[in-house]
Design an enzyme around this catalytic site. Structure first.
Site, short mmCIF file in Angstrom:
data_model
loop_
_atom_site.label_atom_id
_atom_site.label_comp_id
_atom_site.label_asym_id
_atom_site.label_seq_id
_atom_site.Cartn_x
_atom_site.Cartn_y
_atom_site.Cartn_z
CG ASP A 21 20.17 46.50 10.40
OD1 ASP A 21 21.31 47.02 10.41
OD2 ASP A 21 19.98 45.27 10.25
CG ASN A 69 25.56 48.63 17.63
OD1 ASN A 69 24.62 49.42 17.58
ND2 ASN A 69 25.61 47.55 16.84
#
Ligand code: M2E
Length: 250
Positions: A21, A69
């Protein structure tokens, strides 16, 4: 008797999983264009793979694209899909060179036929390599994984091959993704958030958790090395009293 015995094999992590991330924040912090943080993130994985190979890690699993996502802006999804295909093509010579088995986990039915074909081809060409497994999670979520496993068992019950009362955690565990690999020992998240975000939920049941503020494109092997050393310390303490730790000599 040797004074300094070698580390017992169980002290070394067999399977490391990483939530990579912080790409977008890296892009913003470095005045990069939209999506360029992901381009930077793409290159951060290579030294990490090489470290894991050297350290004798058996499996490295990375979260490249989660089921969630798909909710990102369409332009970002398109860029990530493009980068995934590009990266798979770019990685193939490295897989051959280091004899790494490349595998994918996730819901492939959501991906384009071209990408599915590229993934199947990469898996077939590297299936016989045994230096390490590199697992890329694409369109993956832990809840999807568990539901998908349950669906397969339900199918067998429906076909009369299995009795519902015979289903237990061991059986379900044989149908989740990566059932043929060791469980996750270390789960790392870069980018400063303290969440599992639906990653390998079943497989990480007993994983040691590591969180760092470092944004994924800045994550280097030195930090991973320190985390692995920390993991080894935690394993040595596992199940021991503080008195035993004070008196132990190794
Ligand atoms: C990756 C994919 O955010 C992603 C963009 C593409 C590269 N990436 C991060 C990956 O995780 C495929 C392979 Cl073979 C290796 C890494």
């Amino acid at each position: 008797m040797s004074i300094s015995p070698p580390l017992a094999p169980f002290l070394v992590p067999r399977h490391i999983a990483i939530i990579m991330d912080g790409n977008n924040r890296y892009g913003k912090a470095n005045d990069l264009g939209k999506g360029e943080g992901h381009v930077a993130g793409k290159d951060a994985l290579d030294p990490i793979v090489e470290y894991c190979l050297d350290a004798g890690i058996e499996v490295l699993t990375v979260f490249a694209f989660s089921s969630e996502n798909w909710q990102r802006p369409p332009s970002e999804v398109a860029l990530l899909m493009h980068l995934l295909a590009l990266t798979i093509n770019q990685q193939m010579p490295r897989m051959q060179k280091y004899r790494i088995r490349l595998r994918f986990v996730g819901d492939r039915s959501q991906l384009t036929a071209d990408l599915q074909e590229l993934m199947a081809d990469a898996e077939a060409k590297t299936a016989h390599f045994d230096a390490m497994s590199l697992v890329i999670a694409i369109s993956y979520s832990g809840q999807w994984d568990i539901a998908h496993a349950a669906q397969q068992l339900a199918q067998q019950v429906q076909e009369g091959q299995l009795r519902a009362e015979d289903i237990d955690k061991n059986m379900l565990g044989q149908y989740v993704q990566l059932a043929d690999e060791p469980a996750v020992d270390m789960l790392i998240r870069t980018g400063g958030e303290y969440r599992l975000s639906n990653f390998l939920l079943w497989q990480s049941a007993y994983a040691e958790l590591f969180f760092t503020q470092t944004l994924w494109p800045n994550f280097e092997t030195a930090e991973l090395k320190a985390m692995v050393a920390d993991f080894c310390q935690r394993q040595r303490r596992f199940g021991k009293t503080s008195e035993q730790i004070e008196t132990q000599t190794s």
